[in-house]
Motif scaffolding. Structure first.
Motif, short mmCIF file in Angstrom:
data_model
loop_
_atom_site.label_atom_id
_atom_site.label_comp_id
_atom_site.label_asym_id
_atom_site.label_seq_id
_atom_site.Cartn_x
_atom_site.Cartn_y
_atom_site.Cartn_z
N TYR A 112 -5.01 4.89 10.93
CA TYR A 112 -5.04 5.01 9.48
C TYR A 112 -6.43 4.69 8.95
O TYR A 112 -7.23 4.03 9.61
CB TYR A 112 -4.01 4.09 8.82
N GLN A 146 -7.81 3.89 4.85
CA GLN A 146 -7.45 3.77 3.44
C GLN A 146 -5.97 4.09 3.27
O GLN A 146 -5.14 3.44 3.90
CB GLN A 146 -8.35 4.62 2.58
N ASN A 147 -5.61 5.08 2.45
CA ASN A 147 -4.20 5.36 2.23
C ASN A 147 -3.70 6.55 3.06
O ASN A 147 -2.66 7.12 2.77
CB ASN A 147 -3.91 5.62 0.74
N MET A 189 -0.19 8.13 1.84
CA MET A 189 0.60 6.98 1.42
C MET A 189 0.20 6.58 0.00
O MET A 189 -0.86 6.94 -0.49
CB MET A 189 0.37 5.81 2.39
N ARG A 190 1.06 5.81 -0.64
CA ARG A 190 0.83 5.40 -2.01
C ARG A 190 -0.39 4.48 -2.14
O ARG A 190 -1.11 4.54 -3.12
CB ARG A 190 2.08 4.70 -2.54
N ASP A 191 -0.62 3.63 -1.13
CA ASP A 191 -1.75 2.71 -1.19
C ASP A 191 -2.22 2.34 0.21
O ASP A 191 -1.57 2.68 1.20
CB ASP A 191 -1.40 1.46 -2.01
N ASN A 192 -3.35 1.66 0.28
CA ASN A 192 -3.94 1.28 1.56
C ASN A 192 -3.03 0.35 2.37
O ASN A 192 -2.92 0.47 3.58
CB ASN A 192 -5.29 0.60 1.35
N GLU A 193 -2.41 -0.60 1.68
CA GLU A 193 -1.54 -1.56 2.36
C GLU A 193 -0.35 -0.86 3.02
O GLU A 193 0.01 -1.18 4.15
CB GLU A 193 -1.05 -2.62 1.36
N SER A 194 0.26 0.08 2.32
CA SER A 194 1.38 0.83 2.88
C SER A 194 0.96 1.60 4.12
O SER A 194 1.69 1.66 5.11
CB SER A 194 1.94 1.82 1.85
N ALA A 195 -0.23 2.19 4.09
CA ALA A 195 -0.74 2.93 5.24
C ALA A 195 -0.91 2.01 6.44
O ALA A 195 -0.50 2.35 7.55
CB ALA A 195 -2.05 3.62 4.89
#
Length: 150
Positions: free
Chosen positions: A89, A91-92, A132-138
């Motif tokens: 991954y 970023q997102n 993905m919606r955001d970096n953390e989710s990715a």
């Protein structure tokens, strides 16, 4: 057949207070589905159904609050253990490398799972791009897939 039966089980328990596997089997048969008590038992386990209080000391089948997350994890494990070669991954974005010809199936499976933090997928022959919606989710999603591959 199995997916249709399991969808019907979810519809039935959403509409009626089903207390037993035998009652569920009878309701399925009334709707044209065949099966055995053992089949229904496996479906209940795979759908992560629980017995919830219905009042007056009775219980009925219901979908577990945690069932969706568990069900997604089960599907991912079954599909990806056999097809994923690598995942990474940035970023997102998540990139999944599959065996040749399996990327479209993997993307379709992901799309059907209704993952809230997955915006969309794009598949080639052996690569799936997940937005993905955001970096953390990715990061979390890529890590969970890597854990499944072990």
């Amino acid at each position: 057949m199995k997916n249709d039966r399991q969808k019907m089980i979810l519809e039935i328990i959403a509409q009626e207070a089903v207390e037993t596997q035998e009652q569920l089997l009878a309701l399925l048969q009334a709707r044209g589905f065949t099966g055995t008590q053992a089949t229904i038992s496996r479906d209940i386990k795979q759908l992560h159904l629980i017995k919830a209080p219905a009042g007056q000391g009775k219980y009925h089948y219901a979908v577990s609050d945690h069932g969706t997350k568990i069900h997604v994890a089960d599907k991912l494990q079954n599909i990806f253990r056999e097809s994923i070669v690598n995942v990474d991954y940035a970023q997102n974005l998540v990139v999944i490398h599959t065996m040749s010809g399996l990327a479209n199936g993997a993307a379709a499976a992901l799309d059907s799972m209704d993952i809230s933090f997955l915006i969309g997928t794009l598949a080639g022959d052996d690569t799936v791009l997940l937005i993905m919606r955001d970096n953390e989710s990715a990061a979390e999603f890529a890590t969970s897939i890597k854990m499944m591959l072990r």
